[in-house]
Scaffold this motif. Structure first.
Motif, mmCIF file in Angstrom:
data_model
loop_
_atom_site.group_PDB
_atom_site.id
_atom_site.type_symbol
_atom_site.label_atom_id
_atom_site.label_comp_id
_atom_site.label_asym_id
_atom_site.label_seq_id
_atom_site.Cartn_x
_atom_site.Cartn_y
_atom_site.Cartn_z
ATOM 1 N N LEU A 1 0.646 -1.065 -0.153
ATOM 2 C CA LEU A 1 -0.033 -0.069 0.063
ATOM 3 C C LEU A 1 0.720 1.255 0.002
ATOM 4 O O LEU A 1 0.414 2.356 -0.625
ATOM 5 C CB LEU A 1 -1.084 -0.059 1.231
ATOM 6 C CG LEU A 1 -2.039 -1.123 1.180
ATOM 7 C CD1 LEU A 1 -2.710 -1.190 2.446
ATOM 8 C CD2 LEU A 1 -2.958 -0.871 0.016
ATOM 9 N N LEU B 1 -11.871 2.195 -7.873
ATOM 10 C CA LEU B 1 -11.562 3.447 -7.405
ATOM 11 C C LEU B 1 -12.197 4.698 -7.938
ATOM 12 O O LEU B 1 -12.627 5.711 -7.278
ATOM 13 C CB LEU B 1 -10.083 3.267 -7.173
ATOM 14 C CG LEU B 1 -9.265 2.665 -6.358
ATOM 15 C CD1 LEU B 1 -7.698 2.822 -6.435
ATOM 16 C CD2 LEU B 1 -9.814 2.651 -4.861
ATOM 17 N N VAL C 1 -12.161 -1.923 -1.360
ATOM 18 C CA VAL C 1 -11.723 -2.429 -2.581
ATOM 19 C C VAL C 1 -10.427 -3.448 -2.170
ATOM 20 O O VAL C 1 -10.390 -4.647 -2.489
ATOM 21 C CB VAL C 1 -10.993 -1.504 -3.666
ATOM 22 C CG1 VAL C 1 -10.373 -2.337 -4.722
ATOM 23 C CG2 VAL C 1 -12.187 -0.790 -4.169
ATOM 24 N N VAL C 2 -9.556 -3.251 -1.144
ATOM 25 C CA VAL C 2 -8.585 -3.748 -0.744
ATOM 26 C C VAL C 2 -8.950 -5.006 0.135
ATOM 27 O O VAL C 2 -8.612 -6.205 -0.315
ATOM 28 C CB VAL C 2 -7.628 -2.997 0.039
ATOM 29 C CG1 VAL C 2 -6.541 -3.836 0.692
ATOM 30 C CG2 VAL C 2 -6.846 -2.135 -0.953
ATOM 31 N N LEU D 1 -2.950 -4.607 -6.972
ATOM 32 C CA LEU D 1 -3.656 -3.383 -6.842
ATOM 33 C C LEU D 1 -3.132 -2.529 -8.473
ATOM 34 O O LEU D 1 -3.843 -1.531 -8.653
ATOM 35 C CB LEU D 1 -2.410 -2.533 -6.254
ATOM 36 C CG LEU D 1 -2.871 -2.906 -4.595
ATOM 37 C CD1 LEU D 1 -1.880 -2.119 -3.589
ATOM 38 C CD2 LEU D 1 -4.224 -2.226 -4.173
ATOM 39 N N ASP D 2 -2.378 -2.945 -9.257
ATOM 40 C CA ASP D 2 -2.215 -2.576 -10.555
ATOM 41 C C ASP D 2 -3.086 -2.975 -11.675
ATOM 42 O O ASP D 2 -3.206 -2.500 -12.829
ATOM 43 C CB ASP D 2 -0.860 -2.713 -11.257
ATOM 44 C CG ASP D 2 0.258 -2.042 -10.332
ATOM 45 O OD1 ASP D 2 -0.039 -0.869 -9.782
ATOM 46 O OD2 ASP D 2 1.521 -2.233 -10.255
ATOM 47 N N VAL E 1 -9.056 -7.117 -3.390
ATOM 48 C CA VAL E 1 -7.552 -7.334 -3.787
ATOM 49 C C VAL E 1 -6.795 -8.183 -2.804
ATOM 50 O O VAL E 1 -6.125 -9.029 -3.196
ATOM 51 C CB VAL E 1 -6.904 -6.001 -3.440
ATOM 52 C CG1 VAL E 1 -5.341 -6.136 -3.578
ATOM 53 C CG2 VAL E 1 -7.279 -4.756 -4.498
ATOM 54 N N VAL F 1 -9.166 -2.657 -10.172
ATOM 55 C CA VAL F 1 -9.010 -1.851 -8.893
ATOM 56 C C VAL F 1 -9.102 -0.364 -9.346
ATOM 57 O O VAL F 1 -9.683 0.308 -8.708
ATOM 58 C CB VAL F 1 -7.525 -2.128 -8.498
ATOM 59 C CG1 VAL F 1 -7.351 -1.431 -7.108
ATOM 60 C CG2 VAL F 1 -7.497 -3.592 -8.093
ATOM 61 N N ARG F 2 -8.449 0.059 -10.547
ATOM 62 C CA ARG F 2 -8.633 1.414 -10.987
ATOM 63 C C ARG F 2 -9.962 1.719 -11.277
ATOM 64 O O ARG F 2 -10.562 2.745 -10.858
ATOM 65 C CB ARG F 2 -7.719 1.693 -12.226
ATOM 66 C CG ARG F 2 -6.200 1.560 -11.958
ATOM 67 C CD ARG F 2 -5.376 1.951 -13.003
ATOM 68 N NE ARG F 2 -5.371 1.163 -14.420
ATOM 69 C CZ ARG F 2 -4.376 0.113 -14.225
ATOM 70 N NH1 ARG F 2 -3.468 0.242 -13.262
ATOM 71 N NH2 ARG F 2 -4.592 -0.804 -15.126
ATOM 72 N N PRO G 1 -14.494 3.254 -1.804
ATOM 73 C CA PRO G 1 -13.439 3.493 -0.859
ATOM 74 C C PRO G 1 -12.337 2.588 -1.066
ATOM 75 O O PRO G 1 -12.629 1.437 -1.326
ATOM 76 C CB PRO G 1 -13.797 3.453 0.515
ATOM 77 C CG PRO G 1 -15.246 3.988 0.330
ATOM 78 C CD PRO G 1 -15.683 3.265 -0.966
ATOM 79 N N LYS G 2 -10.965 2.900 -1.033
ATOM 80 C CA LYS G 2 -9.763 1.950 -1.268
ATOM 81 C C LYS G 2 -9.846 0.788 -0.335
ATOM 82 O O LYS G 2 -9.329 -0.302 -0.629
ATOM 83 C CB LYS G 2 -8.531 2.695 -1.241
ATOM 84 C CG LYS G 2 -7.280 2.020 -1.728
ATOM 85 C CD LYS G 2 -6.144 2.844 -1.536
ATOM 86 C CE LYS G 2 -4.883 1.887 -2.223
ATOM 87 N NZ LYS G 2 -3.740 2.628 -2.318
ATOM 88 N N SER G 3 -10.145 1.255 1.021
ATOM 89 C CA SER G 3 -10.152 0.128 1.992
ATOM 90 C C SER G 3 -11.192 -0.747 1.681
ATOM 91 O O SER G 3 -10.843 -2.203 2.199
ATOM 92 C CB SER G 3 -10.302 0.908 3.442
ATOM 93 O OG SER G 3 -11.630 1.446 3.330
#
Length: 315
Positions: free
Chosen positions: A125, A218, A227-228, A209-210, A232, A214-215, A223-225
């Motif tokens: 991260l 986002l 998605v992760v 993450l790449d 992810v 994911v993009r 929220p990124k949290s």
């Protein structure tokens, strides 16, 4: 569901085949030993007639394939043979020590996962930041640190502060005492795996993450949290679980050495006793037991891999 059951069936069918293969390999290697089992059992005072009688009664004069077949039959029944002048049971000696080795292995595994998982996630991260660099240096140090060397340092550093020798309390009767006695050996055992697993988790997380999804998520405002944690992390853990399964074998092998340093009554002590006393049956039984345990654990890891990877179930 049918695909999943078929994959599980393949693993279960392969289990006895691998066990028989490992048993034959261990049996063949022990047959190459110049040590006479009759001599090691009866000692220097045995007469030629007594040695020959022992070989006849234990089937040592039979062809190797007959001996192997008899050993397989005994193994299925839980009988790994006898040793020493009193014909003590190899199975009792091995199975009394195996729980200690398994306890140390799994405690080391738990420590490795608990430490490596958050470090690997943080490194991914915050990649290419000072956080990532610190974790990378830490993981390299862990990888470069042999378990036996670290075990000796821990004994010297914590002697008098934590128990590094003496009897091992029961895990059920005295869990606190058991944990204190096993903690340092487990840390020494887990440290190299922490470094390796941290690097694998970081790499797997960065690759995930790449990815485009994911993009997209986002960009849609999720929220990124979320998605992760929901996507992810689960996808990224597939490769580390596979690596962790291979590391179980390293942990079991390392546990044998660590047990000797910390005077734990595990498989390491059984092997040392067998080698020092020329008890071929004990060495054979201990080696075979560790190998079979490793195979079974890897089968379990394979099933876990199938459970967390839905793409495998569709194959």
């Amino acid at each position: 569901m049918n695909n999943l059951l078929r994959l599980i069936g393949r693993r279960l069918v392969a289990l006895p085949i691998m066990v028989i293969g490992v048993t034959f390999l261990v049996f063949a290697l022990m047959k190459l030993s110049p040590i006479d089992p009759a001599y090691s059992a009866l000692g220097d005072s045995a007469t030629p007639a007594q040695l020959e009688a022992y070989r006849a009664s234990h089937g040592l004069n039979d062809p190797w394939y007959v001996q192997f077949g008899n050993y397989l039959v005994g193994m299925v029944q839980g009988d790994l043979g006898t040793y020493g002048q009193n014909n003590a049971s190899v199975s009792e000696k091995v199975f009394s020590a195996l729980p200690v080795t398994l306890q140390l292995t799994f405690l080391g595994l738990i420590i490795a996962v608990v430490v490596a998982l958050p470090l690997g996630i943080l490194a991914a991260l915050y990649r290419d930041t000072w956080v990532d660099q610190v974790i990378r240096v830490f993981s390299v140090i862990c990888i470069a640190m042999p378990s036996f060397w670290l075990a000796i340092l821990l004994v010297l550093a914590f002697i008098g502060k934590l128990p590094v020798a003496g009897p091992l309390p029961s895990i059920t009767a005295d869990f606190s005492g058991w944990l204190q006695r096993m903690f340092l050996p487990a840390v020494a055992l887990a440290t190299p795996v922490v470094g390796q697993l941290t690097r694998v988790i970081r790499t797997s997380m960065v690759e995930e993450l790449d990815r485009d999804y994911v993009r997209t998520a986002l960009g849609a405002g999720i929220p990124k949290s979320v998605v992760v944690s929901r996507n992810v992390l689960r996808n990224a853990l597939i490769t580390p679980v596979t690596v962790l399964g291979l590391r179980v074998g390293y942990l079991m092998g390392g546990a044998v050495v660590i047990e000797i340093i910390f005077s734990l009554p595990g498989m390491g002590r059984v092997l040392i006793d067998g080698i020092s006393m020329n008890w071929v049956q004990v060495v054979q039984g201990a080696t075979l037991t560790v190998a079979v345990a490793f195979i079974i654990i890897n089968i379990i890891v394979d099933l876990l891999y199938i459970a967390i990877n839905p793409r495998i179930r569709a194959v």
